[in-house]
Motif scaffolding. Structure first.
Motif, PDB file in Angstrom:
ATOM      1  N   ARG A  56       0.856  -1.199   0.000  1.00  0.00           N
ATOM      2  CA  ARG A  56       0.000   0.000   0.000  1.00  0.00           C
ATOM      3  C   ARG A  56       0.883   1.237   0.000  1.00  0.00           C
ATOM      4  NH1 ARG A  56      -1.391  -1.009   6.220  1.00  0.00           N
ATOM      5  NH2 ARG A  56       0.472  -0.003   6.985  1.00  0.00           N
ATOM      6  N   GLY A  57       0.438   2.252  -0.650  1.00  0.00           N
ATOM      7  CA  GLY A  57       1.202   3.493  -0.673  1.00  0.00           C
ATOM      8  C   GLY A  57       2.439   3.433  -1.552  1.00  0.00           C
ATOM      9  N   SER A  58       3.386   4.249  -1.263  1.00  0.00           N
ATOM     10  CA  SER A  58       4.578   4.420  -2.096  1.00  0.00           C
ATOM     11  C   SER A  58       5.377   3.145  -2.348  1.00  0.00           C
ATOM     12  CB  SER A  58       5.492   5.482  -1.502  1.00  0.00           C
ATOM     13  OG  SER A  58       4.832   6.717  -1.479  1.00  0.00           O
ATOM     14  N   PRO A  59       5.570   2.252  -1.349  1.00  0.00           N
ATOM     15  CA  PRO A  59       6.366   1.057  -1.634  1.00  0.00           C
ATOM     16  C   PRO A  59       5.797   0.221  -2.786  1.00  0.00           C
ATOM     17  CG  PRO A  59       6.037   1.270   0.727  1.00  0.00           C
ATOM     18  CD  PRO A  59       5.168   2.303   0.055  1.00  0.00           C
ATOM     19  N   GLY A  60       4.482   0.190  -2.918  1.00  0.00           N
ATOM     20  CA  GLY A  60       3.842  -0.633  -3.940  1.00  0.00           C
ATOM     21  C   GLY A  60       3.889  -0.047  -5.332  1.00  0.00           C
ATOM     22  N   GLN A  61       4.342   1.193  -5.442  1.00  0.00           N
ATOM     23  CA  GLN A  61       4.410   1.802  -6.765  1.00  0.00           C
ATOM     24  C   GLN A  61       5.565   1.255  -7.579  1.00  0.00           C
ATOM     25  OE1 GLN A  61       4.031   6.088  -6.622  1.00  0.00           O
ATOM     26  NE2 GLN A  61       2.291   5.949  -5.248  1.00  0.00           N
ATOM     27  N   GLY A  62       6.483   0.558  -6.912  1.00  0.00           N
ATOM     28  CA  GLY A  62       7.610  -0.031  -7.620  1.00  0.00           C
ATOM     29  C   GLY A  62       7.338  -1.424  -8.146  1.00  0.00           C
ATOM     30  N   PHE A  63       6.177  -1.984  -7.823  1.00  0.00           N
ATOM     31  CA  PHE A  63       5.846  -3.344  -8.237  1.00  0.00           C
ATOM     32  C   PHE A  63       4.568  -3.350  -9.064  1.00  0.00           C
ATOM     33  CE2 PHE A  63       8.099  -3.752  -4.180  1.00  0.00           C
ATOM     34  CZ  PHE A  63       9.125  -4.595  -4.554  1.00  0.00           C
ATOM     35  N   GLN A  64       4.524  -4.178 -10.060  1.00  0.00           N
ATOM     36  CA  GLN A  64       3.341  -4.305 -10.895  1.00  0.00           C
ATOM     37  C   GLN A  64       2.307  -5.195 -10.206  1.00  0.00           C
ATOM     38  OE1 GLN A  64       2.695  -2.613 -13.867  1.00  0.00           O
ATOM     39  NE2 GLN A  64       4.437  -1.529 -13.006  1.00  0.00           N
ATOM     40  N   ALA A  65       1.038  -4.859 -10.364  1.00  0.00           N
ATOM     41  CA  ALA A  65      -0.053  -5.642  -9.773  1.00  0.00           C
ATOM     42  C   ALA A  65      -0.060  -7.064 -10.322  1.00  0.00           C
ATOM     43  CB  ALA A  65      -1.394  -4.959 -10.041  1.00  0.00           C
ATOM     44  N   ALA A  66       0.481  -7.259 -11.521  1.00  0.00           N
ATOM     45  CA  ALA A  66       0.516  -8.587 -12.139  1.00  0.00           C
ATOM     46  C   ALA A  66       1.361  -9.575 -11.332  1.00  0.00           C
ATOM     47  CB  ALA A  66       1.042  -8.490 -13.572  1.00  0.00           C
ATOM     48  N   ARG A  67       2.157  -9.090 -10.389  1.00  0.00           N
ATOM     49  CA  ARG A  67       2.908 -10.001  -9.516  1.00  0.00           C
ATOM     50  C   ARG A  67       1.984 -10.723  -8.547  1.00  0.00           C
ATOM     51  NH1 ARG A  67       8.238  -7.313  -7.143  1.00  0.00           N
ATOM     52  NH2 ARG A  67       8.822  -9.486  -6.933  1.00  0.00           N
ATOM     53  N   LEU A  68       0.824 -10.141  -8.304  1.00  0.00           N
ATOM     54  CA  LEU A  68      -0.104 -10.685  -7.306  1.00  0.00           C
ATOM     55  C   LEU A  68      -1.461 -11.071  -7.892  1.00  0.00           C
ATOM     56  CD1 LEU A  68      -0.251 -11.208  -4.248  1.00  0.00           C
ATOM     57  CD2 LEU A  68      -1.033  -8.875  -3.949  1.00  0.00           C
ATOM     58  N   PHE A  69      -1.803 -10.487  -9.042  1.00  0.00           N
ATOM     59  CA  PHE A  69      -3.114 -10.706  -9.642  1.00  0.00           C
ATOM     60  C   PHE A  69      -2.959 -11.218 -11.070  1.00  0.00           C
ATOM     61  CE2 PHE A  69      -3.614  -7.422  -6.424  1.00  0.00           C
ATOM     62  CZ  PHE A  69      -4.684  -7.912  -5.688  1.00  0.00           C
ATOM     63  N   PRO A  86      -4.409 -11.901 -15.108  1.00  0.00           N
ATOM     64  CA  PRO A  86      -5.003 -10.959 -16.069  1.00  0.00           C
ATOM     65  C   PRO A  86      -6.510 -10.729 -15.880  1.00  0.00           C
ATOM     66  CG  PRO A  86      -3.454 -12.383 -17.187  1.00  0.00           C
ATOM     67  CD  PRO A  86      -3.589 -12.911 -15.779  1.00  0.00           C
ATOM     68  N   THR A  87      -7.255 -11.768 -15.545  1.00  0.00           N
ATOM     69  CA  THR A  87      -8.689 -11.603 -15.310  1.00  0.00           C
ATOM     70  C   THR A  87      -8.920 -10.692 -14.113  1.00  0.00           C
ATOM     71  OG1 THR A  87      -9.192 -13.764 -16.246  1.00  0.00           O
ATOM     72  CG2 THR A  87     -10.853 -12.817 -14.785  1.00  0.00           C
ATOM     73  N   GLU A  88      -8.151 -10.900 -13.056  1.00  0.00           N
ATOM     74  CA  GLU A  88      -8.295 -10.074 -11.863  1.00  0.00           C
ATOM     75  C   GLU A  88      -7.916  -8.613 -12.143  1.00  0.00           C
ATOM     76  OE1 GLU A  88      -7.518 -13.318  -8.307  1.00  0.00           O
ATOM     77  OE2 GLU A  88      -5.781 -12.520  -9.395  1.00  0.00           O
ATOM     78  N   ASN A 100     -12.705 -11.500  -4.377  1.00  0.00           N
ATOM     79  CA  ASN A 100     -12.741 -12.864  -4.915  1.00  0.00           C
ATOM     80  C   ASN A 100     -14.144 -13.264  -5.333  1.00  0.00           C
ATOM     81  OD1 ASN A 100      -9.970 -13.252  -4.670  1.00  0.00           O
ATOM     82  ND2 ASN A 100     -10.147 -14.062  -2.595  1.00  0.00           N
ATOM     83  N   ALA A 101     -15.144 -12.850  -4.570  1.00  0.00           N
ATOM     84  CA  ALA A 101     -16.534 -13.141  -4.934  1.00  0.00           C
ATOM     85  C   ALA A 101     -16.914 -12.406  -6.224  1.00  0.00           C
ATOM     86  CB  ALA A 101     -17.481 -12.747  -3.805  1.00  0.00           C
ATOM     87  N   ILE A 102     -16.462 -11.174  -6.374  1.00  0.00           N
ATOM     88  CA  ILE A 102     -16.746 -10.408  -7.586  1.00  0.00           C
ATOM     89  C   ILE A 102     -16.075 -11.054  -8.791  1.00  0.00           C
ATOM     90  CG2 ILE A 102     -16.335  -8.189  -8.744  1.00  0.00           C
ATOM     91  CD1 ILE A 102     -16.668  -6.901  -5.897  1.00  0.00           C
ATOM     92  N   VAL A 103     -14.821 -11.478  -8.620  1.00  0.00           N
ATOM     93  CA  VAL A 103     -14.102 -12.149  -9.715  1.00  0.00           C
ATOM     94  C   VAL A 103     -14.810 -13.440 -10.098  1.00  0.00           C
ATOM     95  CG1 VAL A 103     -11.940 -13.307 -10.364  1.00  0.00           C
ATOM     96  CG2 VAL A 103     -11.864 -11.090  -9.211  1.00  0.00           C
ATOM     97  N   ASP A 104     -15.232 -14.215  -9.107  1.00  0.00           N
ATOM     98  CA  ASP A 104     -15.966 -15.452  -9.397  1.00  0.00           C
ATOM     99  C   ASP A 104     -17.215 -15.164 -10.231  1.00  0.00           C
ATOM    100  OD1 ASP A 104     -14.088 -16.944  -8.016  1.00  0.00           O
ATOM    101  OD2 ASP A 104     -15.327 -17.168  -6.210  1.00  0.00           O
ATOM    102  N   GLY A 105     -17.956 -14.121  -9.840  1.00  0.00           N
ATOM    103  CA  GLY A 105     -19.153 -13.741 -10.609  1.00  0.00           C
ATOM    104  C   GLY A 105     -18.801 -13.298 -12.030  1.00  0.00           C
ATOM    105  N   PHE A 106     -17.710 -12.559 -12.173  1.00  0.00           N
ATOM    106  CA  PHE A 106     -17.253 -12.114 -13.485  1.00  0.00           C
ATOM    107  C   PHE A 106     -16.920 -13.316 -14.368  1.00  0.00           C
ATOM    108  CE2 PHE A 106     -13.747 -10.997 -16.334  1.00  0.00           C
ATOM    109  CZ  PHE A 106     -14.312  -9.950 -17.051  1.00  0.00           C
ATOM    110  N   VAL A 107     -16.200 -14.277 -13.816  1.00  0.00           N
ATOM    111  CA  VAL A 107     -15.814 -15.471 -14.582  1.00  0.00           C
ATOM    112  C   VAL A 107     -17.060 -16.258 -14.990  1.00  0.00           C
ATOM    113  CG1 VAL A 107     -14.612 -17.691 -14.434  1.00  0.00           C
ATOM    114  CG2 VAL A 107     -13.491 -15.613 -13.621  1.00  0.00           C
TER     115      VAL A 107
END
Length: 113
Positions: free
Chosen positions: A22-35, A37-39, A101-108
């Motif tokens: 969260r915040g500035s430390p996370g700006q150096g990492f891409q969300a794709a490391r944790l999520f 493509p669907t997410e 996770n519930a929203i993603v499940d519904g999307f899928v």
């Protein structure tokens, strides 16, 4: 039981990564490391819905960074999004991930034909 423990470990790991990112430390990492493509697609849509009309209510982080995703998950967990407020913690992220996770499940499910 082992599957349940493994799932709990995955959630706990994701929560700690979000807390750290969260915040500035996370700006150096891409969300794709944790999520996946669907997410990421779901995050794009959710952020548009979760942002308010004023600049203070917008996600202040660069698009597709971990901080950008953490902002969204925290909002889903009940955090109000204002920078002057206390930063979201593990409970907020846990609640947000459950909802996400519930929203993603519904999307899928809706995407399948």
């Amino acid at each position: 039981l082992e599957r349940l423990a493994a799932a709990a470990l995955v959630v706990a790991t994701r929560v700690m990564q979000l807390v750290h990112g969260r915040g500035s430390p996370g700006q150096g990492f891409q969300a794709a490391r944790l999520f996946d493509p669907t997410e990421i697609t779901v995050l794009d849509v959710l952020i548009a819905k979760l942002e308010g009309k004023t600049q203070k209510q917008k996600n202040p982080h660069p698009t597709h960074t971990l901080a950008w995703a953490a902002w969204c998950i925290a909002r889903l967990g009940g955090w109000n999004g204002y920078e002057k407020e206390r930063p979201p913690g593990p409970i907020t992220f846990t609640n947000g991930l459950r909802r996400f996770n519930a929203i993603v499940d519904g999307f899928v499910l809706a995407s399948q034909k």
